[in-house]
Write an enzyme that holds these catalytic residues in place. Structure first.
Site, PDB file in Angstrom:
ATOM      1  N   GLY A  91     -86.117  25.346 -40.176  1.00 49.16           N
ATOM      2  CA  GLY A  91     -86.268  25.197 -41.623  1.00 49.16           C
ATOM      3  C   GLY A  91     -86.748  26.482 -42.248  1.00 49.16           C
ATOM      4  O   GLY A  91     -87.386  27.310 -41.599  1.00 49.16           O
ATOM      5  N   SER A  92     -86.405  26.668 -43.515  1.00 49.81           N
ATOM      6  CA  SER A  92     -86.841  27.868 -44.222  1.00 49.81           C
ATOM      7  C   SER A  92     -86.845  27.582 -45.714  1.00 49.81           C
ATOM      8  O   SER A  92     -86.166  26.672 -46.196  1.00 49.81           O
ATOM      9  CB  SER A  92     -85.936  29.065 -43.916  1.00 49.81           C
ATOM     10  N   GLY A  95     -91.348  29.978 -49.462  1.00 52.40           N
ATOM     11  CA  GLY A  95     -92.691  30.330 -49.011  1.00 52.40           C
ATOM     12  C   GLY A  95     -92.808  30.660 -47.550  1.00 52.40           C
ATOM     13  O   GLY A  95     -93.822  31.228 -47.128  1.00 52.40           O
ATOM     14  N   THR A  97     -91.032  30.016 -43.161  1.00 50.40           N
ATOM     15  CA  THR A  97     -90.035  29.560 -42.199  1.00 50.40           C
ATOM     16  C   THR A  97     -90.706  28.672 -41.172  1.00 50.40           C
ATOM     17  O   THR A  97     -91.867  28.902 -40.807  1.00 50.40           O
ATOM     18  CB  THR A  97     -89.370  30.762 -41.502  1.00 50.40           C
ATOM     19  N   ASP A 201     -96.598  16.900 -53.202  1.00 52.97           N
ATOM     20  CA  ASP A 201     -95.205  17.296 -52.983  1.00 52.97           C
ATOM     21  C   ASP A 201     -94.487  16.304 -52.066  1.00 52.97           C
ATOM     22  O   ASP A 201     -93.799  16.702 -51.125  1.00 52.97           O
ATOM     23  CB  ASP A 201     -95.146  18.706 -52.386  1.00 52.97           C
TER      24      ASP A 201
END
Length: 356
Positions: A91-92, A95, A97, A201
């Site tokens: 994932g990246s 903000g 990785t 979030d």
């Protein structure tokens, strides 16, 4: 010639001074040795200590956290950064990785989240202190934080690895399975809220699943910690899509913001997206659409609802989450008692449907 003067007689004071050394020597010979103690006259007397109530005790401040590069987890010593082998990127984002890593001595798999290092020293110290607190969270429905490293200018967080990945882009049309996923997420949210932790979030990409069908909340608190230093990430369209109306428009709720209620809005929107297979807003206001149109749809349009084809329980469940007024939204603990959740637990499916 004058006769020689007779020797002067010592005065009274001089005679006393000459006699004192002799008297002192006599007293020292007669005095008992220093090791001899005088017996107490009243042995029954004692000085009682004051009774001090524990509630009145003032605790001493805890020592400042160590500046060591690695922080240990509550379950044991944190693995050393040098012992972690990066396998592949999973994932990246703006903000940082996320890497899948292997602990060489044990062969255990972890996820390593690397937060790009463009923070000043004060912010970095704040991030380290707050993540040290967040890593103490211990709940089966929250992704475990095993440690943290401050290395080469980057902050690296060692997390529990979830082999099923995130729920982003997944469609879950089976209500029984969706109820079980909702139950697990709510248990994690209820725990975080009891710990006075607001996620800020909640969205499908932060909800992870493994091969055992365990769903866990990821990045809890991290978004709150980094919000002041990662504005481009927080202002992205993908994050705005799950924000509550009062968070986008502070005038909506008389300037009051309830982070716990905002998490419930984001949760309800994510569950509805799983059911529909898409974000429940017009296509022009979707993740790939115009962010201004999306914010207007969230703040000024009626809240999204489940379609008529869904069960009554599910439609009401979504309605209890997506209320414009934060005070009307049910809490995570209250939603766990909703018929949509309790009915699924009483009547579990006879067979396990495929993951997706």
């Amino acid at each position: 010639m004058r006769p020689a003067a007779a020797p002067a007689r010592p005065s009274g004071r001089q005679q006393e001074s000459q006699q004192r050394p002799q008297e002192n020597q006599e007293r020292q010979r007669q005095a008992p040795p220093l090791t001899t103690l005088r017996p107490r006259r009243r042995t029954e007397l004692s000085l009682p200590l004051p009774n001090r109530s524990p509630s009145m005790a003032v605790p001493l401040p805890l020592p400042r956290p160590s500046s060591a590069p690695a922080l240990s987890s509550s379950s044991g010593q944190s693995p050393e950064l040098a012992d972690l082998e990066r396998i592949r990127r999973i994932g990246s984002g703006t903000g940082g990785t996320v890497w899948m890593v292997r602990h060489r001595p044990t062969g255990r798999i972890y996820a390593l989240k690397v937060v790009y290092g463009y923070h000043d020293d004060d912010v970095r110290r704040q991030i380290c202190r707050e993540i040290e607190i967040l890593r103490t969270a211990d709940n089966p429905f929250v992704v475990r934080c095993h440690g943290m490293f401050d290395h080469a200018g980057d902050i690296q967080i060692l997390l529990e690895y979830m082999d099923g990945g995130s729920l982003e882009g997944r469609r879950i049309s089976t209500e029984a399975f969706l109820a079980e996923i909702s139950r697990q997420i709510l248990l994690g949210l209820a725990y975080l809220h009891r710990q006075k932790i607001v996620h800020r979030d909640i969205k499908p990409s932060n909800l992870l699943i493994n091969a055992s069908r365990e769903v866990k909340i990821a990045d809890f608190g991290v978004s709150r910690i980094l919000s002041q230093t990662m504005d481009p990430c927080n202002s992205s369209v993908g994050t705005i899509a799950y924000m509550s109306p009062e968070r986008i428009n502070t005038d909506t709720n008389h300037g009051k913001y309830d982070g716990y209620a905002a998490d419930i809005w984001s949760f309800g929107l994510s569950i509805l997206e799983f059911y529909l297979g898409r974000l429940p807003f017009p296509e022009t206001a979707g993740k790939q659409g115009d962010w201004a149109t999306l914010m207007c749809a969230i703040c000024y349009s009626d809240p999204p609802t489940a379609p008529p084809t869904a069960s009554v329980e599910f439609r009401n469940f979504i309605s209890c989450c997506l209320q414009k007024e934060p005070a009307k939204r049910l809490t995570a603990a209250q939603l766990l008692q909703h018929p949509f959740i309790t009915r699924a637990n009483v009547n579990p499916p006879l067979h396990r449907p495929p993951l997706f």
